[in-house]
Write a protein that holds these residues in place. Structure first.
Motif, PDB file in Angstrom:
ATOM      1  N   ALA A 153       0.829  -1.206   0.000  1.00  0.00           N
ATOM      2  CA  ALA A 153       0.000   0.000   0.000  1.00  0.00           C
ATOM      3  C   ALA A 153       0.863   1.256   0.000  1.00  0.00           C
ATOM      4  O   ALA A 153       0.607   2.206  -0.751  1.00  0.00           O
ATOM      5  CB  ALA A 153      -0.927  -0.010   1.219  1.00  0.00           C
ATOM      6  N   VAL A 154       1.908   1.264   0.833  1.00  0.00           N
ATOM      7  CA  VAL A 154       2.795   2.433   0.892  1.00  0.00           C
ATOM      8  C   VAL A 154       3.515   2.629  -0.442  1.00  0.00           C
ATOM      9  O   VAL A 154       3.629   3.753  -0.952  1.00  0.00           O
ATOM     10  CB  VAL A 154       3.817   2.276   2.032  1.00  0.00           C
ATOM     11  CG1 VAL A 154       4.797   3.452   2.033  1.00  0.00           C
ATOM     12  CG2 VAL A 154       3.107   2.186   3.383  1.00  0.00           C
ATOM     13  N   LEU A 155       3.993   1.529  -1.032  1.00  0.00           N
ATOM     14  CA  LEU A 155       4.690   1.619  -2.319  1.00  0.00           C
ATOM     15  C   LEU A 155       3.765   2.134  -3.406  1.00  0.00           C
ATOM     16  O   LEU A 155       4.155   2.991  -4.225  1.00  0.00           O
ATOM     17  CB  LEU A 155       5.241   0.251  -2.701  1.00  0.00           C
ATOM     18  CG  LEU A 155       6.009   0.170  -4.024  1.00  0.00           C
ATOM     19  CD1 LEU A 155       7.232   1.080  -3.990  1.00  0.00           C
ATOM     20  CD2 LEU A 155       6.423  -1.266  -4.321  1.00  0.00           C
ATOM     21  N   ALA A 168      -1.636  13.581   2.069  1.00  0.00           N
ATOM     22  CA  ALA A 168      -2.671  13.175   3.025  1.00  0.00           C
ATOM     23  C   ALA A 168      -2.322  11.841   3.674  1.00  0.00           C
ATOM     24  O   ALA A 168      -2.477  11.658   4.890  1.00  0.00           O
ATOM     25  CB  ALA A 168      -4.020  13.091   2.321  1.00  0.00           C
ATOM     26  N   PHE A 169      -1.824  10.901   2.874  1.00  0.00           N
ATOM     27  CA  PHE A 169      -1.446   9.578   3.379  1.00  0.00           C
ATOM     28  C   PHE A 169      -0.299   9.688   4.380  1.00  0.00           C
ATOM     29  O   PHE A 169      -0.331   9.103   5.468  1.00  0.00           O
ATOM     30  CB  PHE A 169      -1.052   8.695   2.199  1.00  0.00           C
ATOM     31  CG  PHE A 169      -0.712   7.278   2.569  1.00  0.00           C
ATOM     32  CD1 PHE A 169      -1.707   6.318   2.666  1.00  0.00           C
ATOM     33  CD2 PHE A 169       0.604   6.902   2.781  1.00  0.00           C
ATOM     34  CE1 PHE A 169      -1.398   5.000   2.998  1.00  0.00           C
ATOM     35  CE2 PHE A 169       0.927   5.593   3.114  1.00  0.00           C
ATOM     36  CZ  PHE A 169      -0.080   4.648   3.218  1.00  0.00           C
ATOM     37  N   ALA A 170       0.729  10.454   4.011  1.00  0.00           N
ATOM     38  CA  ALA A 170       1.912  10.571   4.867  1.00  0.00           C
ATOM     39  C   ALA A 170       1.590  11.290   6.167  1.00  0.00           C
ATOM     40  O   ALA A 170       1.999  10.845   7.250  1.00  0.00           O
ATOM     41  CB  ALA A 170       3.025  11.312   4.110  1.00  0.00           C
ATOM     42  N   TRP A 171       0.871  12.403   6.089  1.00  0.00           N
ATOM     43  CA  TRP A 171       0.562  13.137   7.316  1.00  0.00           C
ATOM     44  C   TRP A 171      -0.333  12.312   8.236  1.00  0.00           C
ATOM     45  O   TRP A 171      -0.130  12.291   9.454  1.00  0.00           O
ATOM     46  CB  TRP A 171      -0.095  14.476   6.967  1.00  0.00           C
ATOM     47  CG  TRP A 171       0.807  15.654   7.217  1.00  0.00           C
ATOM     48  CD1 TRP A 171       0.900  16.402   8.352  1.00  0.00           C
ATOM     49  CD2 TRP A 171       1.761  16.213   6.312  1.00  0.00           C
ATOM     50  NE1 TRP A 171       1.849  17.381   8.213  1.00  0.00           N
ATOM     51  CE2 TRP A 171       2.394  17.292   6.973  1.00  0.00           C
ATOM     52  CE3 TRP A 171       2.151  15.910   5.007  1.00  0.00           C
ATOM     53  CZ2 TRP A 171       3.377  18.067   6.376  1.00  0.00           C
ATOM     54  CZ3 TRP A 171       3.137  16.666   4.410  1.00  0.00           C
ATOM     55  CH2 TRP A 171       3.732  17.732   5.090  1.00  0.00           C
ATOM     56  N   THR A 172      -1.316  11.616   7.673  1.00  0.00           N
ATOM     57  CA  THR A 172      -2.177  10.778   8.509  1.00  0.00           C
ATOM     58  C   THR A 172      -1.369   9.681   9.191  1.00  0.00           C
ATOM     59  O   THR A 172      -1.538   9.412  10.387  1.00  0.00           O
ATOM     60  CB  THR A 172      -3.300  10.141   7.669  1.00  0.00           C
ATOM     61  OG1 THR A 172      -4.061  11.169   7.031  1.00  0.00           O
ATOM     62  CG2 THR A 172      -4.238   9.320   8.554  1.00  0.00           C
ATOM     63  N   GLY A 173      -0.473   9.033   8.434  1.00  0.00           N
ATOM     64  CA  GLY A 173       0.325   7.959   8.999  1.00  0.00           C
ATOM     65  C   GLY A 173       1.239   8.426  10.113  1.00  0.00           C
ATOM     66  O   GLY A 173       1.361   7.761  11.155  1.00  0.00           O
ATOM     67  N   VAL A 174       1.870   9.567   9.930  1.00  0.00           N
ATOM     68  CA  VAL A 174       2.788  10.071  10.949  1.00  0.00           C
ATOM     69  C   VAL A 174       2.017  10.531  12.191  1.00  0.00           C
ATOM     70  O   VAL A 174       2.416  10.244  13.326  1.00  0.00           O
ATOM     71  CB  VAL A 174       3.659  11.205  10.376  1.00  0.00           C
ATOM     72  CG1 VAL A 174       4.453  11.897  11.485  1.00  0.00           C
ATOM     73  CG2 VAL A 174       4.606  10.649   9.322  1.00  0.00           C
ATOM     74  N   TRP A 175       0.906  11.230  11.985  1.00  0.00           N
ATOM     75  CA  TRP A 175       0.057  11.594  13.126  1.00  0.00           C
ATOM     76  C   TRP A 175      -0.372  10.343  13.883  1.00  0.00           C
ATOM     77  O   TRP A 175      -0.380  10.318  15.125  1.00  0.00           O
ATOM     78  CB  TRP A 175      -1.188  12.347  12.652  1.00  0.00           C
ATOM     79  CG  TRP A 175      -1.087  13.822  12.495  1.00  0.00           C
ATOM     80  CD1 TRP A 175      -1.318  14.548  11.357  1.00  0.00           C
ATOM     81  CD2 TRP A 175      -0.775  14.788  13.504  1.00  0.00           C
ATOM     82  NE1 TRP A 175      -1.150  15.881  11.592  1.00  0.00           N
ATOM     83  CE2 TRP A 175      -0.827  16.068  12.909  1.00  0.00           C
ATOM     84  CE3 TRP A 175      -0.457  14.698  14.860  1.00  0.00           C
ATOM     85  CZ2 TRP A 175      -0.570  17.237  13.621  1.00  0.00           C
ATOM     86  CZ3 TRP A 175      -0.202  15.865  15.578  1.00  0.00           C
ATOM     87  CH2 TRP A 175      -0.259  17.109  14.950  1.00  0.00           C
ATOM     88  N   PHE A 176      -0.715   9.296  13.151  1.00  0.00           N
ATOM     89  CA  PHE A 176      -1.179   8.067  13.798  1.00  0.00           C
ATOM     90  C   PHE A 176      -0.084   7.431  14.645  1.00  0.00           C
ATOM     91  O   PHE A 176      -0.338   6.965  15.758  1.00  0.00           O
ATOM     92  CB  PHE A 176      -1.687   7.071  12.759  1.00  0.00           C
ATOM     93  CG  PHE A 176      -2.098   5.758  13.361  1.00  0.00           C
ATOM     94  CD1 PHE A 176      -3.257   5.657  14.114  1.00  0.00           C
ATOM     95  CD2 PHE A 176      -1.315   4.630  13.200  1.00  0.00           C
ATOM     96  CE1 PHE A 176      -3.634   4.459  14.696  1.00  0.00           C
ATOM     97  CE2 PHE A 176      -1.674   3.423  13.772  1.00  0.00           C
ATOM     98  CZ  PHE A 176      -2.843   3.337  14.533  1.00  0.00           C
TER      99      PHE A 176
END
Length: 246
Positions: A153-155, A168-176
């Motif tokens: 999924a990340v790739l 959006a994906f990166a910021w959500t993941g890091v916040w999580f």
């Protein structure tokens, strides 16, 4: 054969900085991550990512302290197990046990640092590389499938998604990772208070040090809250810039 121009384009894409995200994206992704952390079913699913970081932390520190890493298992109940061989006591074992609960927010802090420089693609590719390295040491099918799915999924997002979706994906993941590092510590103490957890990291640390398990639980919590605050400030950079505070 890959051309020089193709390689140059690849490295420019990997190492280049993306545009600043809109402040609204920073707020919304943080709220989404918080909602996932505090809501039962989404947390039950997303907690697998926390477990990956937790066990990866154990594994990395075990290797760095000279222990022999034997394998990692990820389970469908979101628990995990990392086995390493070496002295059962001493600094190496203490650091290895410490690393688990501290790893998710610390990984998130590293991600926040990259996002503060708008290195979104680089962050996603580092995540893929780390997941592949961990996959080599996985010793059960569920764990292997989990890493393949998450890594895939990340790739896919890093290679095919638009810059807006990547952000959006990166910021959500890091916040999580930052927010999600706190809840397992609370859950750990609740379980310990109800029925005890002699195999927990905190209880194992109590067994090889003079300090009680509750001390280690409190340490996990305080460190993770401090890392959350530091990472949150990094991620809030676009908000602070718009407000004229940076």
């Amino acid at each position: 054969m890959v051309s020089i121009e193709g390689m140059t384009e690849f490295w420019d894409r990997l190492l280049g900085a993306q545009p600043d995200p809109p402040p609204l994206l920073v707020v919304l992704t943080g709220l989404v991550a918080l909602l996932v952390v505090v809501t039962r079913l989404p947390w039950r699913i997303a907690r697998n990512a926390i477990t990956i970081a937790h066990e990866g932390g154990h594994a990395l520190v075990a290797v760095l302290t000279g222990r022999k890493l034997q394998g990692i298992r990820l389970h469908s109940d979101t628990s995990g197990l990392t086995l390493s061989a070496g002295r059962p006591t001493g600094p190496g074992m203490v650091l290895t046990l410490l690393a688990g609960y501290l790893a998710p927010p610390l990984v998130g802090l590293g991600g926040a640092w990259l996002l503060a420089g708008n290195r979104i693609t680089l962050l996603l590719w580092i995540a893929v590389v780390l997941l592949l390295a961990m996959l080599v040491m996985i010793r059960n099918l569920y764990g292997a499938l989990t890493l393949v799915i998450v890594g895939g999924a990340v790739l896919a997002v890093s290679w095919y998604a638009s810059p807006q979706v990547q952000a959006a994906f990166a910021w959500t993941g890091v916040w999580f990772l930052l927010l999600g590092g706190v809840r397992p510590v609370v859950e750990l103490q609740r379980l310990r208070a109800r029925r005890g957890m002699p195999a927990s990291d905190a209880d194992q640390l109590a067994g090889i040090t003079p300090l009680p398990a509750f001390f280690w639980v409190v340490l996990f919590g305080l460190v993770n809250l401090a890392v959350l605050a530091a990472g949150g400030l990094m991620l809030a950079g676009p908000l602070l810039a718009e407000a004229g505070l940076t």
